[in-house]
Design a protein around this motif. Sequence first.
Motif, PDB file in Angstrom:
ATOM      1  N   ASN A 209       0.821  -1.209   0.000  1.00 15.02           N
ATOM      2  CA  ASN A 209       0.000   0.000   0.000  1.00 15.02           C
ATOM      3  C   ASN A 209       0.854   1.259   0.000  1.00 15.02           C
ATOM      4  O   ASN A 209       0.559   2.218  -0.718  1.00 15.02           O
ATOM      5  CB  ASN A 209      -0.943  -0.007   1.202  1.00 15.02           C
ATOM      6  CG  ASN A 209      -2.222  -0.772   0.940  1.00 15.02           C
ATOM      7  OD1 ASN A 209      -3.095  -0.309   0.223  1.00 15.02           O
ATOM      8  ND2 ASN A 209      -2.335  -1.963   1.510  1.00 15.02           N
ATOM      9  N   VAL A 210       1.916   1.276   0.793  1.00 15.49           N
ATOM     10  CA  VAL A 210       2.807   2.442   0.827  1.00 15.49           C
ATOM     11  C   VAL A 210       3.474   2.635  -0.529  1.00 15.49           C
ATOM     12  O   VAL A 210       3.572   3.756  -1.044  1.00 15.49           O
ATOM     13  CB  VAL A 210       3.868   2.282   1.937  1.00 15.49           C
ATOM     14  CG1 VAL A 210       4.942   3.364   1.817  1.00 15.49           C
ATOM     15  CG2 VAL A 210       3.213   2.353   3.307  1.00 15.49           C
ATOM     16  N   GLY A 211       3.930   1.542  -1.129  1.00 18.09           N
ATOM     17  CA  GLY A 211       4.557   1.636  -2.446  1.00 18.09           C
ATOM     18  C   GLY A 211       3.619   2.222  -3.477  1.00 18.09           C
ATOM     19  O   GLY A 211       3.995   3.093  -4.278  1.00 18.09           O
ATOM     20  N   LYS A 212       2.364   1.763  -3.459  1.00 20.24           N
ATOM     21  CA  LYS A 212       1.381   2.264  -4.418  1.00 20.24           C
ATOM     22  C   LYS A 212       1.087   3.740  -4.177  1.00 20.24           C
ATOM     23  O   LYS A 212       0.955   4.531  -5.121  1.00 20.24           O
ATOM     24  CB  LYS A 212       0.105   1.420  -4.330  1.00 20.24           C
ATOM     25  CG  LYS A 212      -0.942   1.746  -5.398  1.00 20.24           C
ATOM     26  CD  LYS A 212      -1.907   2.811  -4.930  1.00 20.24           C
ATOM     27  CE  LYS A 212      -2.847   3.230  -6.051  1.00 20.24           C
ATOM     28  NZ  LYS A 212      -3.704   4.376  -5.630  1.00 20.24           N
ATOM     29  N   LEU A 213       0.963   4.145  -2.919  1.00 13.52           N
ATOM     30  CA  LEU A 213       0.703   5.537  -2.577  1.00 13.52           C
ATOM     31  C   LEU A 213       1.782   6.453  -3.137  1.00 13.52           C
ATOM     32  O   LEU A 213       1.495   7.441  -3.838  1.00 13.52           O
ATOM     33  CB  LEU A 213       0.640   5.689  -1.053  1.00 13.52           C
ATOM     34  CG  LEU A 213       0.569   7.120  -0.510  1.00 13.52           C
ATOM     35  CD1 LEU A 213      -0.812   7.704  -0.744  1.00 13.52           C
ATOM     36  CD2 LEU A 213       0.935   7.144   0.976  1.00 13.52           C
ATOM     37  N   ILE A 214       3.035   6.132  -2.842  1.00 17.94           N
ATOM     38  CA  ILE A 214       4.153   6.987  -3.269  1.00 17.94           C
ATOM     39  C   ILE A 214       4.324   6.936  -4.781  1.00 17.94           C
ATOM     40  O   ILE A 214       4.607   7.961  -5.423  1.00 17.94           O
ATOM     41  CB  ILE A 214       5.451   6.563  -2.558  1.00 17.94           C
ATOM     42  CG1 ILE A 214       5.274   6.657  -1.035  1.00 17.94           C
ATOM     43  CG2 ILE A 214       6.612   7.439  -3.007  1.00 17.94           C
ATOM     44  CD1 ILE A 214       4.855   8.023  -0.534  1.00 17.94           C
ATOM     45  N   ALA A 215       4.141   5.756  -5.369  1.00 17.84           N
ATOM     46  CA  ALA A 215       4.319   5.625  -6.825  1.00 17.84           C
ATOM     47  C   ALA A 215       3.290   6.450  -7.581  1.00 17.84           C
ATOM     48  O   ALA A 215       3.609   7.088  -8.591  1.00 17.84           O
ATOM     49  CB  ALA A 215       4.226   4.160  -7.234  1.00 17.84           C
ATOM     50  N   ALA A 216       2.030   6.441  -7.127  1.00 19.00           N
ATOM     51  CA  ALA A 216       0.985   7.200  -7.807  1.00 19.00           C
ATOM     52  C   ALA A 216       1.272   8.692  -7.740  1.00 19.00           C
ATOM     53  O   ALA A 216       1.105   9.424  -8.725  1.00 19.00           O
ATOM     54  CB  ALA A 216      -0.375   6.886  -7.195  1.00 19.00           C
ATOM     55  N   GLN A 217       1.712   9.167  -6.577  1.00 20.03           N
ATOM     56  CA  GLN A 217       2.042  10.579  -6.433  1.00 20.03           C
ATOM     57  C   GLN A 217       3.288  10.937  -7.246  1.00 20.03           C
ATOM     58  O   GLN A 217       3.331  11.983  -7.902  1.00 20.03           O
ATOM     59  CB  GLN A 217       2.249  10.911  -4.958  1.00 20.03           C
ATOM     60  CG  GLN A 217       0.985  10.754  -4.122  1.00 20.03           C
ATOM     61  CD  GLN A 217       1.217  10.915  -2.634  1.00 20.03           C
ATOM     62  OE1 GLN A 217       2.366  10.873  -2.170  1.00 20.03           O
ATOM     63  NE2 GLN A 217       0.151  11.084  -1.871  1.00 20.03           N
TER      64      GLN A 217
END
Length: 390
Positions: free
Chosen positions: A323-331
Motif C-alpha cells: 500500500n505504501v509503495g502504491k501511494l508513493i508511486a501514484a504521487q
Amino acid sequence: MDFSLTEEQQMMVETASRIGTEFGLNYWRDLDGRKAFPTELWQAICDAGLCGVALPEEYGGSNLGMLDMALVVEALSQGGGGSTLGQLFMVNPIFGGVSLSKFGTAHQCKELIPKLITGELNFCMALTEPDAGSNTLEMKTFAERDGDGWRLRGQKIWITAVPTSQKMLVVARTKRIEETTRRTQGISMFMVDTDREGLSHSAIDKVGTATLPSSSVFFDNVRVEPDELLGTLDNGWPELLEVLNTERIVTTAGLVGAGRLAIQLAVQYANDRKVFGGRPVGSYQGVQFPLAQAYAELECARLMNYRAANNCDRGLPYGSDANVGKLIAAQAAADATERSMQAMGGMGYSKEYHVERLWRDARLFRFAPVAEEMVLNFIAVHDLGMPKSY
C-alpha cells in the motif's frame, strides 16, 4: 535486503524491455487514439513466457514470484506502455492467475491457467459498486442459492477490460450482513463467463487508459454453477485481500515505469531544445530540480515495491508495504508526468511527444485501485495504531 538481479532476472528484464520497446510509443499512441486493446503486445508478452512468470510450473508458468513480475511490468511499462501496462497484468496474471493458483480447485487451475498463460483467455474482476466505492463490505451484489448453484443479482462499476475478457472474477455477498456476526463474513468469489446470459455491461467514457475500457456491469439473475465458486464459500474476504495486495504490486511497477519513461522523454527534449543564447533548456535548475525530485520519489516507491514483492514471495506480511509503495508511486508518477510536460513547454501538451498520454493514464492511480486517502487511513490505523476515522 539485496535486490541485485540474478542472471535469470536480468534476462527477463532484457526480454521485457525489448518487447516494450518494439511495441513502443507510436504503437500506444495509435491504440490510444482508436481506444483499442493491445492484443498484439499481450500475445507477444504471453509468447515470451512473461505472463506466467509468477504462476505454477505445472500449468505452464515459471513458478517464480511477485518480485519477478514487478521487474517485468516495470521494464515493459518504461518501454512505451506506461502505467496502463500494469493494468494488463492486473486483470490477467493477478485477477485470473493469482486468484486461481491460490484459491482455485485443481480442476479450475488445470482448465483455466494454461489458457491464461498462452493468451487464449483474458480476465477481469467485478468488485467496485456504485453505492459502496472503497467501502467494499457494503456491497449489495448478492448470489442467492439456486439448487446446487447460485443466482447473481446486482451492479458493479469501473470494471476494467470487460469487453476483451472471457472470464470474470465476481465478488458478491452470499449472506446478508444482518445474518452474520462480522461484516467480513458472507463474502464469496466466483469465476464466471463474461458472456453469461443475464450479464451485461456498458462503457464509461473517461479521460485516459483508453486502451483498457472501463464498464458498468449488471447481473440480472445470472446463473452461477457449483464449480464456479472460487475459494471458500462465505469466507472469501481474506482471500480477496490477498488478490488485492498483489494487485498493488503490479500497479506500482507500472507507475514506476511510466514515471521513468516520462522523465526520460523530458530529459531528451530539454537537452536538445536550445533557447536564450543557445543553452539547452535542460541546463537550467528550474527544469532539472523538479525532474530530479520526481526521479528520487520514484526510486523510493520502486524499492518499497521490491520489498513488498519480496516479502510476498517469502510468505511474510506485505500488505502495508504494498500500500505504501502504491501511494508513493501514484504521487511520484503524477509529479513526473506533470513536470515532464512542463519541461517540454507547449510540446508537452501535444500528442506527438507522448507525455500527455502518460499523464492522462497515470492520473487514474491516485484513486484507483485504491484511493490514496484510504491508504493513509490504513497506515494510520494498522501501522501507527491510531483510532479508525471512518
